[in-house]
Design a protein around this motif. Structure first.
Motif, PDB file in Angstrom:
ATOM      1  N   PHE A 205       0.761  -1.206   0.084  1.00 50.48           N
ATOM      2  CA  PHE A 205       0.036   0.091  -0.109  1.00 50.48           C
ATOM      3  C   PHE A 205       0.752   1.387   0.099  1.00 50.48           C
ATOM      4  O   PHE A 205       0.139   2.244   0.322  1.00 50.48           O
ATOM      5  N   THR A 206       2.293   1.337  -0.177  1.00 48.61           N
ATOM      6  CA  THR A 206       2.808   2.198  -0.063  1.00 48.61           C
ATOM      7  C   THR A 206       3.009   3.040  -1.531  1.00 48.61           C
ATOM      8  O   THR A 206       4.044   3.833  -1.503  1.00 48.61           O
ATOM      9  N   SER A 207       2.362   2.739  -2.467  1.00 49.10           N
ATOM     10  CA  SER A 207       2.434   3.363  -3.581  1.00 49.10           C
ATOM     11  C   SER A 207       2.410   5.054  -3.656  1.00 49.10           C
ATOM     12  O   SER A 207       3.011   5.822  -4.334  1.00 49.10           O
ATOM     13  N   HIS A 208       2.071   5.713  -2.434  1.00 52.04           N
ATOM     14  CA  HIS A 208       1.592   6.957  -2.336  1.00 52.04           C
ATOM     15  C   HIS A 208       2.643   7.581  -1.523  1.00 52.04           C
ATOM     16  O   HIS A 208       2.722   8.801  -1.373  1.00 52.04           O
ATOM     17  N   THR A 209       3.247   6.699  -0.705  1.00 51.55           N
ATOM     18  CA  THR A 209       4.250   7.287   0.321  1.00 51.55           C
ATOM     19  C   THR A 209       5.515   6.763  -0.163  1.00 51.55           C
ATOM     20  O   THR A 209       5.906   5.699   1.084  1.00 51.55           O
ATOM     21  N   ARG A 210       6.210   6.732  -0.847  1.00 47.14           N
ATOM     22  CA  ARG A 210       7.310   6.170  -1.242  1.00 47.14           C
ATOM     23  C   ARG A 210       8.506   6.332  -0.476  1.00 47.14           C
ATOM     24  O   ARG A 210       9.411   5.530  -0.306  1.00 47.14           O
ATOM     25  N   VAL A 211       8.684   7.463   0.301  1.00 42.50           N
ATOM     26  CA  VAL A 211       9.573   7.802   1.098  1.00 42.50           C
ATOM     27  C   VAL A 211       9.860   6.941   2.353  1.00 42.50           C
ATOM     28  O   VAL A 211      11.001   6.741   2.598  1.00 42.50           O
ATOM     29  N   ILE A 212       8.798   6.755   2.635  1.00 40.91           N
ATOM     30  CA  ILE A 212       9.364   5.889   3.801  1.00 40.91           C
ATOM     31  C   ILE A 212       9.161   4.340   3.752  1.00 40.91           C
ATOM     32  O   ILE A 212       9.076   3.592   4.632  1.00 40.91           O
ATOM     33  N   GLU A 213       9.055   3.876   2.443  1.00 45.54           N
ATOM     34  CA  GLU A 213       9.182   2.431   2.226  1.00 45.54           C
ATOM     35  C   GLU A 213      10.280   1.780   2.889  1.00 45.54           C
ATOM     36  O   GLU A 213      10.286   0.877   3.596  1.00 45.54           O
ATOM     37  N   PRO A 214      11.460   2.467   2.727  1.00 41.90           N
ATOM     38  CA  PRO A 214      12.592   1.668   3.398  1.00 41.90           C
ATOM     39  C   PRO A 214      12.505   1.511   4.728  1.00 41.90           C
ATOM     40  O   PRO A 214      12.943   0.593   5.466  1.00 41.90           O
ATOM     41  N   LEU A 215      11.905   2.580   5.499  1.00 38.27           N
ATOM     42  CA  LEU A 215      11.690   2.529   7.091  1.00 38.27           C
ATOM     43  C   LEU A 215      10.983   1.438   7.102  1.00 38.27           C
ATOM     44  O   LEU A 215      11.294   0.595   8.423  1.00 38.27           O
ATOM     45  N   PHE A 216       9.820   0.795   6.442  1.00 38.17           N
ATOM     46  CA  PHE A 216       8.991  -0.180   6.748  1.00 38.17           C
ATOM     47  C   PHE A 216      10.101  -1.476   6.997  1.00 38.17           C
ATOM     48  O   PHE A 216       9.944  -2.419   7.815  1.00 38.17           O
ATOM     49  N   VAL A 217      10.806  -1.540   5.913  1.00 38.48           N
ATOM     50  CA  VAL A 217      11.728  -2.789   5.844  1.00 38.48           C
ATOM     51  C   VAL A 217      12.424  -2.918   7.179  1.00 38.48           C
ATOM     52  O   VAL A 217      12.704  -3.854   7.632  1.00 38.48           O
ATOM     53  N   PHE A 218      13.190  -1.907   7.437  1.00 43.18           N
ATOM     54  CA  PHE A 218      14.233  -1.931   8.707  1.00 43.18           C
ATOM     55  C   PHE A 218      13.230  -1.982  10.001  1.00 43.18           C
ATOM     56  O   PHE A 218      13.961  -2.947  10.733  1.00 43.18           O
ATOM     57  N   LEU A 219      12.177  -1.330   9.966  1.00 44.99           N
ATOM     58  CA  LEU A 219      11.560  -1.551  11.235  1.00 44.99           C
ATOM     59  C   LEU A 219      10.960  -2.942  11.548  1.00 44.99           C
ATOM     60  O   LEU A 219      11.152  -3.388  12.729  1.00 44.99           O
ATOM     61  N   TYR A 220      10.257  -3.220  10.549  1.00 38.52           N
ATOM     62  CA  TYR A 220       9.844  -4.851  10.705  1.00 38.52           C
ATOM     63  C   TYR A 220      10.838  -5.763  10.940  1.00 38.52           C
ATOM     64  O   TYR A 220      10.517  -6.653  11.778  1.00 38.52           O
ATOM     65  N   SER A 221      12.006  -5.657  10.132  1.00 36.02           N
ATOM     66  CA  SER A 221      13.030  -6.389  10.437  1.00 36.02           C
ATOM     67  C   SER A 221      13.363  -6.651  11.904  1.00 36.02           C
ATOM     68  O   SER A 221      13.856  -7.305  12.791  1.00 36.02           O
ATOM     69  N   TYR A 222      13.649  -5.029  12.431  1.00 38.95           N
ATOM     70  CA  TYR A 222      14.149  -5.140  13.588  1.00 38.95           C
ATOM     71  C   TYR A 222      13.244  -5.613  14.850  1.00 38.95           C
ATOM     72  O   TYR A 222      13.529  -6.252  15.816  1.00 38.95           O
ATOM     73  N   MET A 223      11.978  -5.233  14.639  1.00 35.89           N
ATOM     74  CA  MET A 223      11.121  -5.832  15.457  1.00 35.89           C
ATOM     75  C   MET A 223      11.019  -7.406  15.602  1.00 35.89           C
ATOM     76  O   MET A 223      10.812  -8.105  16.504  1.00 35.89           O
ATOM     77  N   ALA A 224      11.058  -8.050  14.183  1.00 37.57           N
ATOM     78  CA  ALA A 224      11.349  -9.455  14.257  1.00 37.57           C
ATOM     79  C   ALA A 224      12.388 -10.139  15.293  1.00 37.57           C
ATOM     80  O   ALA A 224      12.410 -10.643  16.021  1.00 37.57           O
ATOM     81  N   TYR A 225      13.590  -9.231  15.160  1.00 40.19           N
ATOM     82  CA  TYR A 225      14.865  -9.551  16.013  1.00 40.19           C
ATOM     83  C   TYR A 225      14.372  -9.167  17.434  1.00 40.19           C
ATOM     84  O   TYR A 225      14.776 -10.268  18.244  1.00 40.19           O
TER      85      TYR A 225
END
Lengths: 217, 782
Positions: free
Chosen positions: B303-323
């Motif tokens: 769903f991030t097609s309209h807020t592209r700027v924070i896409e990388p943030l999701f990747v990092f955050l979810y991964s860190y949360m997983a850890y």
């Protein structure tokens, strides 16, 4: 092979084992499967293959089935297509998918590689003239992408063309006056020289560790 | 700008020395700063709140202080930044001396620097504050490295060798732990060293086993650091590296197990069984947690097609949360992180914009690089800092036992594994696997948080082993690899043909398995793929990309990269040099379709431009191969050998020629026999003229057009050029006889194209002028 419908004479199986390199147990299993596919007949026909349900999702189903009936896969000197095959020919085709033996000389490895690549080459070369033309290649890519709906038609063309370009370039500089009719087997070998086919194109189930040497089919 | 890009190796010796001298000066200044800051910090720590001797507050009446020092408030961030800066400068410094960095692996140099810094700090004052606390290590320094590894893990070789990797990781580590632990206990009992102040026989079996379990795990950080530089073939790399990642679960379980046993004092059979169960839970639980977060991330990215700027943030955050979530439950954080990265990657990559992809890649590399540097430096510092109990018997026997255990383990396991493998592991392979079993900072941190009475001697031994493996093994592995002529990483030119044949083989083998009636792993893999395509992709990938088969996705990705590259680097430059052949599409056409008599006349007209056209295509193909190579390997150093960034010198030249070519093509209305690829969304996507402009092809259904965009991204002319091309009925193709089929279009195609175009162009990045990020990338030295 014999017209017996019950357990065939072991002698035949020994012969086959010698020829193709499979173990006796494997030949028995494959024979059972052969009988199952052919409904008890001694020969397999194309329709018998079409009855395999899990094959129906396979995009290159037709090519695979054709490969079984392509005489060039039986032995290098044959030509043309058969309409029905017997067990020996079935086994010969299957033997292309044997995993490599552990100890192989370079020569043997090269031969096995050639053999497997020839099999694939025959599958691509639909008209049997020894060349894979652009049409063949396009057809191949279309088939591969055929499961993706209408999306693939134009892109598949582009991909096939790109691939042909690559072949033409890899193979060497061409004189502009010459036509590049198609990929010959030698070019095909060169093209896939980095492709690790001898270790990838095999079915584990057909592993032969019983035979000490390596059969070259 | 040019000077920055100059390759490092060319600087003369004098110049490099001067640079090095300057660097050292800078470092010394920094160190002084650190010392000062640490002094100030500790002095303010020691002082209680009440009785401040007031280094910074004057009690006597004074006029308004114009200049004052208030260090306390910023002390922690200040120190952290200083350390990171030091680490980065060190990294920079090493590559100024190419000879040194060729001989000595970076990890060794960094540890040495750490030792140096630790020594200096210790001399400056007697106390060095513990800078490598385990919390910092496990929570801040380790995750980026693991995420980097997990996100870019080459899935195919990993999964193909998963059995071998698991064997080495689980059985190998268990073997190592018990072997080393048990024999060390025996050694302790036997050796009565009169000169040692410690009575070795005090050390019970359980502490020894605990020690064994800590020291036996192969460390991913160290392995990454060393193996990256030796470029061995993919199989060995993935085996050792995969093992180092997956043995975390074993280490975690063993560690907690033995700690529990030490607390409770007794071991029973039930405990052993519970240990086994716990292992399964830790491993599988970690993977599940990671997969869960991975799927969440993939879903979010839809769903991030309209807020592209924070896409990388999701990747990092979810991964860190997983850890972190895994760590909460004492599950294996590393495996969770790996699972998260590996699961989310295919879906996230399909959803995010190209710029986000680049951002993620660069951030991960940057963080993991800094982390690794810091870890090694801290290791050096901590060595100097800690109290050491030198007991030669213990130390030497530990080192010897570790080596022996590793060798026996690898050889024994390989013997068993080779019975099941198709591609056997040779003796050379086994040697490299055994030799590559490096220990690293994870072992150190685990030892650091021990609560045993023998902590000091264990820690000393751990450090010794780490130093031994990193220095001795790390330094000698490269020459050994050369000596043994181990197969190096194949500079793979993965071509489109190979990709096609990979897919082809997959289907072929599945088909043969079905014919045999044998449900082999191709059959199941095929089933998984179909399930993936039918259900999972629809949920997790936005829009039409969910239907895109892998071959097309591969092709698109590369076409796009290459079109951008070509546009950037001006493919026209190579026109006259490398490719004298003028293989053209016409040459590939089947003979029957063009009668020979027509040939000369057909080709007489557009000879030049067609040739150029083909050469552009050829350049596209070469770049295609190079990029594929880049995509395949994931080590830190290939990132820097970016085809985008090479040859900056002739960039300008190329651009000029490019403009020339644009112009020539613009004049054309002749026919080229280049196949039209009307529906090729990649080519459309390649028109990334700017981020915010969404260029839509105006009703191009019936107009065959060349799809190569030769425009440079900057010029507003580019947009106009294509407009003209489209309007003029552009460049027609003459595909004899097959052309009728080629002109079939579907409105759906266009709609999809548009959507794809919009997706990649809708990235509201910096505006048009700012787009030159490809040029500005610095080649970081290898």
């Amino acid at each position: 092979m014999g017209a017996l419908k019950s357990t065939p004479a072991p002698i035949e199986h020994h012969d086959l084992s010698e020829k193709t390199g499979f173990s006796l147990r494997q030949i028995r299993v494959l024979h059972k499967r052969f009988k199952q596919l052919s409904d008890g007949d001694d020969v397999l026909r194309r329709e018998d293959f079409l009855g395999i349900s899990s094959l129906k999702y396979n995009p290159i189903r037709k090519e695979i089935i054709e490969a079984f009936f392509n005489r060039r896969n039986f032995s290098p000197s044959c030509e043309g297509r058969a309409n029905e095959i017997d067990f020996e020919e079935f086994l010969v085709v299957m033997s292309h998918f044997k995993p490599p033996c552990s100890k192989m000389t370079d020569e043997q490895r090269k031969n096995i590689r050639r053999e497997k690549l020839k099999f694939i080459f025959n599958m691509h070369d639909s008209d049997g003239d020894g060349l894979i033309t652009l049409e063949d290649y396009r057809h191949l890519v279309e088939e591969l992408l055929s499961r993706s709906g209408a999306l693939g038609k134009e892109t598949s063309r582009a991909i096939a063309d790109a691939a042909m370009f690559e072949v033409a370039r890899t193979v060497g500089h061409r004189d502009p006056d010459e036509f590049y009719e198609g990929i010959t087997f030698e070019h095909f070998l060169k093209l896939l020289s980095n492709f690790d086919i001898e270790s990838r194109m095999n079915i584990r189930f057909l592993k032969t560790d019983v035979i000490p040497g390596c059969r070259l089919g | 700008m040019f000077s920055r890009m100059a390759p490092r190796g060319r600087s003369g010796l004098g110049r490099s020395l001067a640079e090095l001298g300057l660097l050292l000066l800078a470092i010394l200044v920094l160190l002084d700063g650190t010392v000062l800051s640490l002094e100030a910090a500790t002095s303010s720590e020691i002082d209680t709140h009440e009785g401040k001797p007031g280094t910074h507050k004057n009690t006597s009446k004074k006029s308004f202080p114009v200049l004052g020092i208030k260090y306390d408030d910023v002390s922690v961030p200040f120190e952290i930044s200083l350390w990171v800066l030091l680490a980065s400068l060190m990294k920079l410094g090493f590559h100024l001396i190419p000879r040194l960095s060729n001989v000595v692996p970076e990890s060794c140099l960094l540890i040495s620097v750490g030792l140096l810094v630790g020594g200096i700090l210790k001399l400056a004052r007697d106390e060095v504050p513990p800078v490598l606390s385990d919390r910092i290590f496990f929570l801040c320094l380790l995750p980026p490295i693991i995420l980097d590894a997990g996100y870019f893990l080459p899935i195919r070789p990993f999964v193909e060798n998963i059995g071998t990797i698991l064997m080495f990781a689980v059985v190998g580590t268990l073997w190592n732990a018990f072997f080393v632990g048990g024999l060390i206990y025996a050694v302790c009992q036997i050796a009565q060293d009169k000169y040692s102040e410690i009575d070795l026989s005090n050390i019970g079996i359980l502490p020894c086993l605990l020690f064994g379990s800590i020291i036996s795990a192969v460390d991913p950080v160290a392995v990454l650091a060393v193996f990256e530089e030796i470029h061995i073939n993919e199989l060995l790399h993935i085996l050792v590296f995969g093992e180092s990642l997956l043995n975390d679960a074993v280490t975690v379980v063993l560690y907690h197990l033995f700690e529990e046993f030490m607390e409770s004092g007794s071991v029973s059979a039930v405990d052993a069984i519970l240990g086994l169960v716990s292992f399964l839970i830790v491993a599988l639980g970690g993977v599940l947690v990671g997969a869960f977060y991975g799927i969440l991330a993939a879903f979010t990215s839809r769903f991030t097609s309209h807020t592209r700027v924070i896409e990388p943030l999701f990747v990092f955050l979810y991964s860190y949360m997983a850890y972190l979530s895994a760590e909460v439950f004492h599950l294996s954080g590393i495996m969770s992180l790996i699972a998260c990265g590996a699961v989310m990657r295919p879906y996230v990559e399909a959803n995010i914009s190209h710029k986000s992809h680049t951002t993620i890649k660069y951030f991960l590399k940057m963080w993991s690089s800094v982390s690794e540097t810091l870890i090694f430096i801290f290791l050096g510092v901590a060595t100097v800092e800690g109290e050491h109990h030198w007991n030669w018997v213990f130390l030497t026997s530990t080192v010897v036992l570790c080596l022996v255990a590793r060798v026996i383990g690898v050889v024994g396991l390989t013997y068993i594994i080779n019975k099941f493998r198709i591609v056997k592991l040779t003796t050379k392979d086994q040697f490299i696997i055994a030799y590559g079993g490096l220990r690293g900072a994870i072992a150190f941190s685990l030892g650091f948080i021990l609560h045993s009475e023998h902590k000091k001697i264990f820690l000393t031994a751990i450090i010794t082993v780490i130093f031994f493996t990193v220095f001795v093994q790390g330094m000698t592995i490269k020459p050994l690899v050369e000596l043994l002529a181990v197969k190096k990483k194949h500079e793979a030119k993965r071509s489109i043909n190979e990709e096609i044949h990979t897919r082809f083989l997959d289907h072929l083998l599945t088909g043969i398995e079905d014919i045999c009636g044998h449900y082999g792993h191709h059959h199941w893999k095929n089933k998984l793929n179909r399930f993936n395509k039918k259900y999972v992709k629809k949920i997790l990938i936005a829009g039409d990309r969910s239907k895109e088969p892998q071959l097309i996705a591969f092709y698109h990705k590369l076409e796009m990269k290459n079109a951008i590259q070509m546009v950037e680097s001006g493919g026209g430059s190579k026109l006259n040099s490398t490719f004298p052949s003028t293989v053209s599409m016409q040459n590939i056409q089947p003979k029957i379709h063009s009668p020979p008599s027509a040939r000369p006349s057909e080709r007489a007209l557009p000879q030049l431009t067609k040739g150029r056209e083909e050469e552009i295509r050829q350049i596209l193909r070469t770049n295609l191969q190079k990029t594929r190579q880049r995509l395949q390997s994931y080590n830190r150093h290939t990132l820097v050998v970016d085809p985008d960034e090479e040859g900056f010198d002739d960039l300008i030249l190329k651009k000029r020629r490019m403009m020339e070519l644009d112009w020539k093509l613009k004049q054309m209305t002749n026919y080229l026999t280049v196949p039209r690829s009307q529906g090729s969304p990649t080519m459309s996507r390649a028109r990334m003229a700017s981020d915010s402009q969404a260029y839509v092809k105006p009703g191009a259904e019936n107009v065959p057009t060349i799809k190569i965009d030769l425009a440079s991204p900057q010029s507003p002319d580019s947009v106009r050029l294509l407009d003209e091309v489209v309007q003029d009925q552009g460049l027609t193709m003459s595909l004899p006889s097959s052309s009728s089929r080629a002109y079939k279009t579907s409105g759906k195609d266009d709609g999809r194209d548009q959507q794809k175009l919009l997706r990649c162009l809708s990235d509201p990045g910096p505006d048009v002028d700012d787009d030159e990020d490809y040029d500005d990338d610095e080649p970081v030295p290898t």
